[in-house]
Motif scaffolding. Structure first.
Motif, PDB file in Angstrom:
ATOM      1  N   LEU A   1     -25.994 -34.502  17.469  1.00  0.00           N
ATOM      2  CA  LEU A   1     -24.972 -35.542  17.550  1.00  0.00           C
ATOM      3  C   LEU A   1     -23.569 -34.949  17.427  1.00  0.00           C
ATOM      4  O   LEU A   1     -22.669 -35.296  18.212  1.00  0.00           O
ATOM      5  N   LEU A   2     -23.358 -34.070  16.457  1.00  0.00           N
ATOM      6  CA  LEU A   2     -22.034 -33.473  16.280  1.00  0.00           C
ATOM      7  C   LEU A   2     -21.628 -32.661  17.498  1.00  0.00           C
ATOM      8  O   LEU A   2     -20.451 -32.686  17.914  1.00  0.00           O
ATOM      9  N   GLN A   3     -22.559 -31.979  18.105  1.00  0.00           N
ATOM     10  CA  GLN A   3     -22.257 -31.222  19.319  1.00  0.00           C
ATOM     11  C   GLN A   3     -21.948 -32.162  20.488  1.00  0.00           C
ATOM     12  O   GLN A   3     -21.061 -31.887  21.300  1.00  0.00           O
ATOM     13  N   ALA A   4     -22.690 -33.286  20.567  1.00  0.00           N
ATOM     14  CA  ALA A   4     -22.426 -34.259  21.634  1.00  0.00           C
ATOM     15  C   ALA A   4     -21.038 -34.873  21.478  1.00  0.00           C
ATOM     16  O   ALA A   4     -20.308 -35.044  22.458  1.00  0.00           O
ATOM     17  N   LEU A   5     -20.658 -35.198  20.258  1.00  0.00           N
ATOM     18  CA  LEU A   5     -19.324 -35.748  20.023  1.00  0.00           C
ATOM     19  C   LEU A   5     -18.243 -34.721  20.327  1.00  0.00           C
ATOM     20  O   LEU A   5     -17.183 -35.054  20.869  1.00  0.00           O
ATOM     21  N   ALA A   6     -18.497 -33.469  19.971  1.00  0.00           N
ATOM     22  CA  ALA A   6     -17.527 -32.414  20.259  1.00  0.00           C
ATOM     23  C   ALA A   6     -17.318 -32.258  21.756  1.00  0.00           C
ATOM     24  O   ALA A   6     -16.191 -32.006  22.223  1.00  0.00           O
TER      25      ALA A   6
ATOM     26  N   LYS B   1      -6.477 -30.198  27.182  1.00  0.00           N
ATOM     27  CA  LYS B   1      -5.399 -29.433  26.546  1.00  0.00           C
ATOM     28  C   LYS B   1      -5.601 -29.305  25.031  1.00  0.00           C
ATOM     29  O   LYS B   1      -4.647 -29.288  24.255  1.00  0.00           O
ATOM     30  N   GLY B   2      -6.871 -29.256  24.619  1.00  0.00           N
ATOM     31  CA  GLY B   2      -7.178 -29.053  23.211  1.00  0.00           C
ATOM     32  C   GLY B   2      -6.900 -30.240  22.324  1.00  0.00           C
ATOM     33  O   GLY B   2      -6.871 -30.098  21.098  1.00  0.00           O
ATOM     34  N   LYS B   3      -6.701 -31.421  22.901  1.00  0.00           N
ATOM     35  CA  LYS B   3      -6.435 -32.625  22.115  1.00  0.00           C
ATOM     36  C   LYS B   3      -7.653 -33.543  22.176  1.00  0.00           C
ATOM     37  O   LYS B   3      -7.837 -34.270  23.146  1.00  0.00           O
ATOM     38  N   GLY B   4      -8.479 -33.514  21.152  1.00  0.00           N
ATOM     39  CA  GLY B   4      -9.653 -34.366  21.125  1.00  0.00           C
ATOM     40  C   GLY B   4      -9.289 -35.806  20.829  1.00  0.00           C
ATOM     41  O   GLY B   4      -8.289 -36.093  20.155  1.00  0.00           O
TER      42      GLY B   4
ATOM     43  N   LEU C   1     -17.476 -26.914  14.919  1.00  0.00           N
ATOM     44  CA  LEU C   1     -17.254 -27.146  16.342  1.00  0.00           C
ATOM     45  C   LEU C   1     -16.565 -28.481  16.584  1.00  0.00           C
ATOM     46  O   LEU C   1     -15.630 -28.586  17.388  1.00  0.00           O
ATOM     47  N   LEU C   2     -17.006 -29.518  15.875  1.00  0.00           N
ATOM     48  CA  LEU C   2     -16.386 -30.840  16.036  1.00  0.00           C
ATOM     49  C   LEU C   2     -14.931 -30.809  15.560  1.00  0.00           C
ATOM     50  O   LEU C   2     -14.050 -31.372  16.217  1.00  0.00           O
ATOM     51  N   ALA C   3     -14.671 -30.164  14.441  1.00  0.00           N
ATOM     52  CA  ALA C   3     -13.302 -30.071  13.945  1.00  0.00           C
ATOM     53  C   ALA C   3     -12.413 -29.284  14.888  1.00  0.00           C
ATOM     54  O   ALA C   3     -11.225 -29.606  15.062  1.00  0.00           O
ATOM     55  N   GLN C   4     -12.971 -28.272  15.536  1.00  0.00           N
ATOM     56  CA  GLN C   4     -12.192 -27.479  16.487  1.00  0.00           C
ATOM     57  C   GLN C   4     -11.911 -28.269  17.768  1.00  0.00           C
ATOM     58  O   GLN C   4     -10.819 -28.177  18.332  1.00  0.00           O
ATOM     59  N   SER C   5     -12.880 -29.070  18.207  1.00  0.00           N
ATOM     60  CA  SER C   5     -12.700 -29.851  19.439  1.00  0.00           C
ATOM     61  C   SER C   5     -11.741 -31.020  19.238  1.00  0.00           C
ATOM     62  O   SER C   5     -11.081 -31.451  20.181  1.00  0.00           O
ATOM     63  N   CYS C   6     -11.680 -31.546  18.021  1.00  0.00           N
ATOM     64  CA  CYS C   6     -10.791 -32.678  17.705  1.00  0.00           C
ATOM     65  C   CYS C   6      -9.888 -32.265  16.537  1.00  0.00           C
ATOM     66  O   CYS C   6     -10.187 -32.570  15.372  1.00  0.00           O
TER      67      CYS C   6
END
Length: 490
Positions: free
Chosen positions: A282-287, A294-297, A323-328
């Protein structure tokens, strides 16, 4: 003879004088009569009522007043005048609506379903924000009426052609014993059909308390995702509240199907889930789905609710949260953990990679000495020293003191602005806490403290509390949102 002529002349003169006097009298009487007629006519005429100030209120003011009226009062106000009737038909007045379905059969012929359907037919085309609350389904007949009500209600809403932007259907509790499988499936079909054909414009959806089984919940989410993608525009859904969306005992983290359907929502900004739904998939899917460009989740607020009576033994990897924190990058996680204070379990839930914004820890069993909160205060909470802004603790620490650990947390967490604590604490804790605020050693701006005590008589304790507060009165009045009380625990 001469005397007779003189008498005759005098008589004629008297007649002339009399006639001259009579004529003015008749005229005066006629004028008096005319005046009386005018007065009587004016008395019989209804006086013109002065126009009320309400007649001069602009439409925007009337709409604000009418917005606060119930349907019955609006129906009474609409026929007052043409102006009010016109204003009452303003779409702005009918864009938001809340319905409470109790399931009771009304003694009147006009039932709660009739009211809801009539409202939909008259004003459903204007509706943009809809809330539906279910009452407690205390019998199978009530749950069946719920299902029939929602079927008719949603069908009528869809026929009006309204474009709902927010929809909340709360506390359906489909896992209750009064819902049989046939009625459950019928309700899910009605909801699924509506979301598929009328959910393309939804930006807010709240289905908390639904308690679907896995197949039903996935069916509802699939219909919503399909509607969003078929609209031909970017997905509009921004806020999704799935608190208790699935049945309480269901370990959703054990299936990858939930993660697959969640991956279809591309612009989520706010998401609420139970911890039993959290998995690496789930966390990977959300990421992936909320990464944006442009790096803005897109995901900004992620609320996670964890309870000891729900499945929560899954192991989440550090990398998945990272990964989720990095994507958003702007993500803030609000986490509530109820009745789980065992250090080994908390250590698996509160990982250091979580961008934790708010944390709530609560305990319920006041005589359970098998847990300790000290490891959480000393080792886990300081992990979030650079991001934690709100901390709520409701704990029974009658068997241990946590004053020092809590003061250390306040000092170490440099962004902590909100502190709410219900615990056994000494009065000196408040003195030292306020001293830290005065010396700028912490960032607190809101302090809510309830001091538990085993002493029923709290007069002396309250006097000590007042004495402490008096020494920091200027600080409290000028800089703090502050409240502290004593609470006797038997």
């Amino acid at each position: 003879m001469e005397h007779e002529e003189e008498d005759l002349e005098e008589g004629l003169l008297d007649d002339e004088n009399c006639s001259k006097e009579v004529e003015p009298r008749h005229e005066a009487e006629e004028q008096l009569l005319k005046k009386r007629e005018v007065i009587e006519h004016e008395e019989h005429e209804e006086p013109e009522e002065p126009q009320s100030d309400w007649a001069f209120l602009p439409d925007v003011c009337l709409r604000q007043v009418f917005w606060w009226l119930c349907d019955r009062d609006r129906a009474s106000a609409a026929p007052v005048c043409h102006h009010w009737h016109q204003v009452m038909r303003s779409p702005w007045l009918w864009r938001q609506r809340t319905f409470h379905f109790s399931g009771h059969i009304s003694q009147r012929r006009y039932s709660e379903l009739d009211k809801a359907v009539d409202y939909m037919r008259a004003y459903g085309g204007y509706l943009e924000h809809l809330e539906v609350f279910f009452g407690y389904p205390f019998s199978s007949s009530v749950s069946r009426r719920f299902q029939e009500t929602m079927r008719t209600f949603l069908a009528t809403l869809r026929k009006t052609g309204s474009s709902l932007r927010s929809l909340a259907i709360l506390q359906m509790a489909l896992d209750h014993s009064t819902w049989n499988r046939r009625v459950q499936n019928a309700l899910v079909r009605s909801l699924t059909f509506y979301l598929l054909h009328g959910g393309s414009q939804l930006s807010f959806l709240n289905l908390s308390g639904a308690h679907f089984n896995l197949a039903q919940g996935l069916q509802v989410l699939e219909a919503l995702a399909a509607a969003q993608q078929q609209s031909g525009r970017l997905p509009a859904l921004i806020t999704l509240n799935l608190n208790n969306f699935f049945a309480k005992k269901l370990a959703v983290y054990g299936t990858s199907d939930f993660a697959k359907v969640m991956c279809r929502f591309k612009r989520l900004s706010s998401l609420t889930l139970n911890y039993r739904c959290i998995s690496d998939d789930l966390l990977q899917a959300l990421a992936s789905s909320c990464a944006g460009t442009k790096g803005k989740g897109s995901l900004h607020t992620f609320t996670v609710l964890c309870h000891v009576e729900e499945p929560h033994v899954q192991v989440i990897s550090h990398d998945a949260w990272a990964l989720l924190a990095q994507s958003c990058p702007s993500l803030k996680v609000d986490m509530s953990v109820d009745w789980i204070l065992a250090p080994d379990r908390l250590r698996c839930i509160l990982l250091g990679e979580i961008p934790l914004h708010a944390l709530s820890l609560t305990s319920c069993f006041f005589r359970d000495f098998n847990w300790t909160v000290k490891p959480a205060l000393a080792n886990l909470i300081p992990l979030y020293r650079c991001c934690l802004q709100k901390l709520t603790l409701d704990i029974n620490n009658v068997h241990e003191t946590v004053d020092e650990e809590l003061l250390e947390v306040v000092t170490v967490c440099s962004k902590l602005t909100y502190l709410k604590v219900w615990a056994f604490l000494d009065i000196s804790f408040l003195d030292r806490l306020l001293r830290k605020c005065l010396d700028k050693q912490c960032a607190l701006s809101t302090i809510r403290v309830q001091l538990y005590t085993n002493i029923h008589e709290t007069r002396v304790a309250n006097e000590m509390l007042v004495d402490v507060e008096s020494r920091y009165r200027q600080l409290i009045d000028s800089q703090l949102n502050y409240c502290a009380t004593y609470c006797p625990i038997n």
